[in-house]
Design a protein around this motif. Sequence first.
Motif, mmCIF file in Angstrom:
data_model
loop_
_atom_site.group_PDB
_atom_site.id
_atom_site.type_symbol
_atom_site.label_atom_id
_atom_site.label_comp_id
_atom_site.label_asym_id
_atom_site.label_seq_id
_atom_site.Cartn_x
_atom_site.Cartn_y
_atom_site.Cartn_z
ATOM 1 N N PHE A 183 7.965 -6.920 -19.143
ATOM 2 C CA PHE A 183 8.339 -7.972 -20.094
ATOM 3 C C PHE A 183 8.578 -7.416 -21.492
ATOM 4 N N HIS A 184 7.714 -6.516 -21.943
ATOM 5 C CA HIS A 184 7.865 -5.937 -23.278
ATOM 6 C C HIS A 184 7.405 -4.492 -23.206
ATOM 7 N N VAL A 185 8.351 -3.586 -23.257
ATOM 8 C CA VAL A 185 8.059 -2.177 -23.004
ATOM 9 C C VAL A 185 7.013 -1.633 -23.963
ATOM 10 N N LEU A 186 7.103 -1.980 -25.233
ATOM 11 C CA LEU A 186 6.184 -1.400 -26.210
ATOM 12 C C LEU A 186 4.776 -1.968 -26.089
ATOM 13 N N TYR A 247 17.598 5.496 -38.185
ATOM 14 C CA TYR A 247 17.343 5.477 -39.624
ATOM 15 C C TYR A 247 17.505 4.065 -40.186
ATOM 16 N N TYR A 248 18.624 3.428 -39.852
ATOM 17 C CA TYR A 248 18.869 2.076 -40.370
ATOM 18 C C TYR A 248 17.845 1.089 -39.809
ATOM 19 N N TYR A 249 17.527 1.221 -38.536
ATOM 20 C CA TYR A 249 16.568 0.318 -37.895
ATOM 21 C C TYR A 249 15.197 0.423 -38.558
ATOM 22 N N VAL A 250 14.751 1.658 -38.804
ATOM 23 C CA VAL A 250 13.404 1.897 -39.305
ATOM 24 C C VAL A 250 13.301 1.667 -40.806
ATOM 25 N N TYR A 251 14.180 2.285 -41.570
ATOM 26 C CA TYR A 251 14.023 2.287 -43.023
ATOM 27 C C TYR A 251 14.696 1.103 -43.718
ATOM 28 N N GLU A 252 15.764 0.563 -43.146
ATOM 29 C CA GLU A 252 16.473 -0.546 -43.803
ATOM 30 C C GLU A 252 16.072 -1.902 -43.257
ATOM 31 N N ARG A 253 15.925 -2.003 -41.935
ATOM 32 C CA ARG A 253 15.699 -3.318 -41.353
ATOM 33 C C ARG A 253 14.225 -3.649 -41.125
ATOM 34 N N LEU A 254 13.434 -2.696 -40.611
ATOM 35 C CA LEU A 254 12.082 -3.032 -40.168
ATOM 36 C C LEU A 254 11.009 -2.126 -40.761
ATOM 37 N N SER A 255 11.228 -1.675 -41.979
ATOM 38 C CA SER A 255 10.230 -0.810 -42.611
ATOM 39 C C SER A 255 8.891 -1.527 -42.777
ATOM 40 N N HIS A 256 8.912 -2.860 -42.918
ATOM 41 C CA HIS A 256 7.671 -3.608 -43.107
ATOM 42 C C HIS A 256 6.791 -3.593 -41.855
ATOM 43 N N HIS A 257 7.345 -3.214 -40.704
ATOM 44 C CA HIS A 257 6.562 -3.052 -39.486
ATOM 45 C C HIS A 257 6.312 -1.588 -39.134
ATOM 46 N N LEU A 258 7.181 -0.697 -39.602
ATOM 47 C CA LEU A 258 7.230 0.644 -39.026
ATOM 48 C C LEU A 258 6.889 1.783 -39.977
ATOM 49 N N VAL A 303 -6.091 5.433 -32.321
ATOM 50 C CA VAL A 303 -5.468 6.752 -32.184
ATOM 51 C C VAL A 303 -3.964 6.650 -32.415
ATOM 52 N N LEU A 304 -3.342 5.606 -31.885
ATOM 53 C CA LEU A 304 -1.909 5.404 -32.106
ATOM 54 C C LEU A 304 -1.602 5.217 -33.594
ATOM 55 N N VAL A 305 -2.464 4.490 -34.293
ATOM 56 C CA VAL A 305 -2.281 4.308 -35.736
ATOM 57 C C VAL A 305 -2.319 5.653 -36.450
ATOM 58 N N LEU A 331 8.830 3.468 -32.726
ATOM 59 C CA LEU A 331 8.005 3.108 -31.573
ATOM 60 C C LEU A 331 6.854 2.155 -31.898
ATOM 61 N N TYR A 332 6.796 1.610 -33.091
ATOM 62 C CA TYR A 332 5.787 0.585 -33.429
ATOM 63 C C TYR A 332 4.360 1.082 -33.149
ATOM 64 N N TRP A 333 3.967 2.141 -33.842
ATOM 65 C CA TRP A 333 2.657 2.738 -33.622
ATOM 66 C C TRP A 333 1.497 1.828 -34.009
ATOM 67 N N TYR A 334 1.735 0.837 -34.861
ATOM 68 C CA TYR A 334 0.638 0.029 -35.404
ATOM 69 C C TYR A 334 0.494 -1.324 -34.710
ATOM 70 N N ARG A 335 1.393 -1.621 -33.779
ATOM 71 C CA ARG A 335 1.446 -2.966 -33.184
ATOM 72 C C ARG A 335 0.147 -3.337 -32.478
ATOM 73 N N ILE A 336 -0.332 -2.494 -31.583
ATOM 74 C CA ILE A 336 -1.493 -2.870 -30.768
ATOM 75 C C ILE A 336 -2.760 -2.963 -31.611
#
Length: 536
Positions: A183-186, A247-258, A303-305, A331-336
């Motif tokens: 359902f959600h790979v990450l 680069y665009y995905y991480v730094y421009e669009r979703l930096s607040h998560h990543l 550990v992922l964090v 890869l959203y290291w902080y999600r879990i």
Amino acid sequence: MNLTSTPSPTDAADSSSMPSIRWLEWALVVLLFFLFVGPLTPEVNEPHYLSKARHYWNPAWCPDDHFLNSADAHGVFYWSFGWVTTLVSFPVAAWIGRFLCWGAIALAWQRMINKIDGRPWFGLLTIASGLMGIHYLHMAGEWLVGGVEAKCIAYAFAFWGIGDALSNRWNRAWIWLGIASAFHVLVGGWMVVCLMICWLVTPRLRPTLVSILPGLIIGGAISAIGVVPLLLLNLDASPAEKDWASYYYVYERLSHHLVVHTFQAEFKVRFTLAILAWGLTAWLVRSHDKARILNGVVLGSVVLVVIGVVIDQMYFIVLQDWLTGAKFLRLYWYRIADVMVPLALAVNMVLWCHLNRERFPVISRSVLVGMGLLVVVGMAVRTTDRWTATASPSDRSSLVSDPAAWETTCYWVRDNTPADAICLTPRLQSSFKWYAQRAEVVTTKDVPQDDLNLLEWRARRGDVHWRSFHNEETLSLAGLTEADIRELADKYQVRYVIVDQALARKDGKVLDWTFPKIFPAGDDQTASYEVYEVTP
């Protein structure tokens, strides 16, 4: 007697003999989720997910929308739930999905937590406290309970799997986590990593590696339903295109998560304190076998964090190689950890109070009372915000200038334009397809998941929103000239333009287009939104 030992089987048997109380507790958890989320639709991500889900089942709906025609990164969710959106309206589909997700999470949580402590109301108190912890202590903006989307279902399966690990049914646990990954790979994938770290750090409690291989193999095969399509998304992209898309995905669009070095300092401080508090409470209940397993999973998330922070600092400061770093930070290291640390902190605290209620009665009661007060105050603040709001969470988060007028304008577009029309829409919104049910050239929120379409999405943002800002320093489309509009009409087959006039007036911009204004009727100079038809 060891005051931090696992409760006796007799106690667990007595507590499990009250199914009516269990179902009442489950219902109260679902009610808690409902109160927490509030009465309005759409939630922040629901237009993104449910419009994609409807298009998955009905490609003729908004047939020329660039985002909807991009690759499907959550195919299992779209396949399993998208058909609902073809039968009912978006709001009804959202409520059906919400209660399915909330009910599943509540059931899986209650089942998991009963393996640790079978007393009635333990699940309710811990999820209430944990929910407040997630909301007020998160670092990367992650959440557990909200609108309907793929990760909510994944968390339900993940909790179910952890519950099986707590029952020493590790093979079943890997299979459930495989379903979560489909359902959600990450979410599912990182939970597998966390449970494996738990397996590594609990040698006395773990089964042998050989004995869990069947579950790992079956779970891995099930997860491939979601993982393989994701791996195939970018086969046509060149290495350079992949680098820049990341680069665009991480730094421009979703930096607040990543990107941790861009997070607010107070977010990082509060979450660090939460980790320290979790570590202390995990130590205090370390002799409780079931708690050790849960805390082993949480240790994996921490550990992922740490890995995410190391990657961030190494590629940003030491190597100064942002392109390579972006590929890892995606890869959203902080999600879990954002979810699991507050939940485990709540579980550990309540469990410690129960185990030490005779040894430290005053402290135990004080801690429980304090937790209860924090839950009440936290819920009061949250529910006041959500239940008195006049705009949906989606419109509030995207800073819609006039939510009521925006809905009215979108409904007019839905009722008075061709179903296959393509529109230029305001930058400050993410709900146009939800209300108007028409295709858009580009929306900031709707970033495609495949690299080639992501690069196209960024180019479209440049053609539309950034050009307007470059021309007139306004986030309104009023910064576009008539020549710009005609160029965009030729390039993207645009027929209608929706202008945020409230924002344009605020920025002191006046339209000088010759295109006919078709909404609102008349000469109203105070309308918040206007619709123009691009004519030859």
